[in-house]
Every structure is written in structure tokens, then in C-alpha cells.
Design an enzyme around this catalytic site. Structure first.
Site, PDB file in Angstrom:
ATOM      1  N   GLY A 133       0.800  -1.210   0.000  1.00 52.43           N
ATOM      2  CA  GLY A 133       0.000   0.000   0.000  1.00 52.43           C
ATOM      3  C   GLY A 133       0.841   1.272   0.000  1.00 52.43           C
ATOM      4  O   GLY A 133       2.062   1.250   0.164  1.00 52.43           O
ATOM      5  N   HIS A 134       0.162   2.405  -0.149  1.00 50.26           N
ATOM      6  CA  HIS A 134       0.831   3.700  -0.233  1.00 50.26           C
ATOM      7  C   HIS A 134       1.581   4.026   1.060  1.00 50.26           C
ATOM      8  O   HIS A 134       1.147   3.709   2.155  1.00 50.26           O
ATOM      9  CB  HIS A 134      -0.171   4.808  -0.549  1.00 50.26           C
ATOM     10  CG  HIS A 134      -1.252   4.960   0.473  1.00 50.26           C
ATOM     11  ND1 HIS A 134      -2.387   4.176   0.486  1.00 50.26           N
ATOM     12  CD2 HIS A 134      -1.371   5.800   1.522  1.00 50.26           C
ATOM     13  CE1 HIS A 134      -3.157   4.531   1.501  1.00 50.26           C
ATOM     14  NE2 HIS A 134      -2.560   5.514   2.149  1.00 50.26           N
ATOM     15  N   ASN A 135       2.743   4.640   0.891  1.00 48.02           N
ATOM     16  CA  ASN A 135       3.598   5.124   1.987  1.00 48.02           C
ATOM     17  C   ASN A 135       4.293   4.015   2.771  1.00 48.02           C
ATOM     18  O   ASN A 135       4.998   4.305   3.747  1.00 48.02           O
ATOM     19  CB  ASN A 135       2.827   5.999   2.989  1.00 48.02           C
ATOM     20  CG  ASN A 135       2.165   7.191   2.350  1.00 48.02           C
ATOM     21  OD1 ASN A 135       2.574   7.640   1.297  1.00 48.02           O
ATOM     22  ND2 ASN A 135       1.119   7.689   2.985  1.00 48.02           N
TER      23      ASN A 135
END
Length: 357
Positions: free
Chosen positions: A258-260
Site C-alpha cells: 500500500g501507499h507510503n
């Protein structure tokens, strides 16, 4: 391409005996091996297969009696699977991609293509892209504007590399992987049902209107050296800062990052692992198939999680985890033992109740 037994042993740093001038052009399981193939029998349990196959040379376990096994030559390696890694690397010619840029590829005039790169048909390379020397890019790959890819990369059919993604040297990407897609990040003008549940741990105002507004991903993805990405894996770009994957880390097929998310060095993430946004994964972490990691938590260095483990809270360094929710492996085993005993305990309780005890 054929190799002598002596050449293979030298490449593996292993000991060779017998007629080391024999040449083999492939490797096979002992029972199926032909006379021109090296039989892989790194454990005594495979000895019986040698008699069924036609191989005259084999990769054997330490101390094996190669004469008694009817062989003309043998290679002994102290760590069989490590030797197999080196052998498979020697014998894998890789995809046939003609050097240079194929006439049916589209490469922006501002892109920089390193010396010795091979770009296959129907590849699309955007503005400002930098491709390192010796890279091999198979058909139908797209690399978006501003991406940078290091030397000796191998990117296979249909992979998608997003804008501004930065990838190190010796990168391997299997077919269909997507690196740098938009992160899955949404917000509601009002408090969402998810926020209510997190605050109340179960109670919510059912039926309240809510609508989802996209938070765009302004970051990208940064990947270190010697990283492998499996088929159909997805690595989302960050919201503001980059999603990051450390050098030496390996992702299996259908892994989702996922993002980050920040992943350390030399991690191993097996098939269908999912890591939710903004989590941090330490170095040398192993997550077996279908493990899940909650958002915004930390998994420490050297953590190992067994298949199907769901990690909802921070995991200390060196912890071995199993279960849903994740607990120490030894605790999970005790819980499972107790669960198996539960029907017998309930039967005893029922019998005691019937007797009025």
C-alpha cells in the site's frame, strides 16, 4: 549451452570428482534426467531416482558414494539449494530480446537509454525516463514519465512502471506487475463509519450519508538494488513521500504494498501478502503466504510470520508470529492444542452436569 562438470563446479565453488570433462546442457530431477543432463540429487532420499534416470553426472549430497550410484562424475556442494541457485543462474539464458530498440517500440526523444540495453516490441517509454546500461525490457512494458531504472534490469512482459518511480540496479520484474499506481486513499467530508468503529470498537450510527473523496498520490516509489517483484504484484505510490522497498528484498506473485509503506532490506514477502498503507517493515522480515499487515504499524527487524498470519499491532524485532490475530508462535500452538481438546472438555462438563456433580 553445454558446460563441463569442471566449469560448473568452479562456478559453484564446489568439489568435482570423476570425469570432469563431461558436458551437460541442462539439469533435471534424478528419475527424469537424460544422459546430457545433470541430475539434482542433493539429499539421500533422491538416490533411488538416479537408477531410474539416464544421467551419468549428478549434484550430490556430501559423502555420497558416487561410484556405487553408477555415475561417471559428481559435484559435491555443502549447501545443496544454494548450489542449485548458482546452477540455475548458469543455465538460464533468459528471455530472447534483441539488442537495441525494436522498431515497434515507442521511446520519447528525451528518454536516455543506456549502452547495451534491449527494448522489445510494443514497449512505451515516456519523457525523461532513464534506463540503465544492459537493461532488458520485454514486450508490452510501459514506463511512465520521469522514471529511472538502474543497470542490468530485467522487466518482463506487460509490466507497468509509473511516473517518477526510481529503481536500483539488477532489478527483476515479472509479467503484469504494476509499480507506482495511485494509492488507495479516500476521505469523507463527515466522520466515516470506519472512523466511528475505530473510536467505539463496534458501535456506529447506521444509515448516515457519506461520500468518498480521493486523496491523490503525489509521491512515487523508490526501490533499492537487487529487488525482485513477482507477477501481478502491485506497489502503490506514496501520498506525499515515496513508498520504499529496500535493497535485496523479494516480492512474490500477487503481493500488494500500500501507499507510503516502508520496507527494509533483504525481506521475503510470499504470495498474496498484503501490507496496508503507512506501515513500516524492518530488515530481513519474512512474511509467508497470505499474511496481512495492518496500516500505520511497525514490524521489527528479523520478524518471521507463518502463513495466513494477520498482524494488527506493532511486532517487536525477532518475534516469530502465527495466527489471526498474530501471537507468538508458541502461544498459537498452545491455543490450537486447547481448541482441539475443547469438544472433549465440553462433553465431560455435560456428563458431569447430567450427574449433578
Amino acid at each position: 549451452m553445454a558446460h563441463t562438470i569442471a566449469e560448473i563446479a568452479a562456478a559453484l565453488g564446489a568439489q568435482a570428482v570423476g570425469d570432469v570433462t563431461l558436458r551437460v546442457s541442462g539439469a533435471a530431477e534424478p528419475a527424469a534426467a537424460q544422459v546430457h543432463e545433470l541430475a539434482l540429487a542433493m539429499d539421500p532420499k533422491y538416490a533411488g531416482g538416479l537408477a531410474q534416470g539416464a544421467a551419468v553426472a549428478a549434484l550430490l549430497w556430501q559423502g555420497a558414494d558416487w561410484h556405487a550410484l553408477g555415475l561417471k562424475a559428481a559435484i559435491f556442494a555443502p549447501r545443496g539449494r544454494l548450489a542449485m541457485a548458482g546452477l540455475s543462474r548458469m543455465m538460464d539464458a533468459g528471455p530472447a530480446i534483441a539488442p537495441g530498440v525494436h522498431a515497434m517500440a515507442i521511446v520519447d526523444a528525451s528518454a536516455q537509454i543506456g549502452a547495451g540495453a534491449a527494448i522489445g516490441p510494443f514497449v512505451v517509454i515516456g519523457a525523461g525516463v532513464v534506463i540503465g546500461a544492459g537493461a532488458r525490457i520485454a514486450s508490452h512494458v510501459s514506463i511512465a514519465d520521469g522514471a529511472r531504472i538502474g543497470v542490468d534490469a530485467l522487466i518482463l512482459q506487460g509490466a507497468r512502471i509509473g511516473a517518477r518511480v526510481v529503481i536500483g540496479d539488477r532489478f527483476i520484474c515479472q509479467p503484469g506487475a504494476v509499480i507506482g499506481a495511485d494509492g488507495f486513499s479516500f476521505v469523507t467530508p463527515e466522520k466515516s463509519g470506519v472512523e466511528e468503529i475505530r473510536e467505539t470498537l463496534g458501535q456506529r450510527d447506521v444509515g448516515t450519508a457519506q461520500s468518498w473523496t480521493r486523496i491523490h498520490s503525489l509521491g512515487a516509489v523508490t526501490i533499492g538494488d537487487d529487488v525482485d517483484i513477482g507477477a501481478n504484484a502491485c506497489v502503490d505510490r506514496g501520498t506525499i513521500r515515496d513508498t520504499m522497498i529496500g535493497s535485496g528484498t523479494k516480492l512474490d506473485n500477487m503481493v500488494h504494498i500500500g501507499h507510503n509503506v516502508q520496507i527494509g532490506r533483504d525481506c521475503l514477502l510470499c504470495g498474496q501478502v498484503g501490507i496496508a498503507g503507512s506501515s513500516r517493515i524492518g530488515d530481513r522480515v519474512v512474511l509467508a503466504g497470505q499474511c496481512g499487515v495492518n496500516d500505520n504499524i511497525f514490524v521489527g527487524d528479523d520478524v518471521i510470520a507463518g502463513g495466513g498470519t494477520k498482524i494488527f499491532t506493532n511486532a517487536p524485532a525477532g518475534r516469530v508470529l502465527l495466527g489471526y490475530p498474530a501471537v507468538k508462535m508458541e502461544t498459537h500452538l498452545e491455543m490450537q492444542k486447547a481448541l482441539r481438546r475443547l469438544p472433549r472438555w465440553m462433553k465431560n462438563v455435560a456428563q458431569a452436569t447430567d450427574k449433578g456433580e
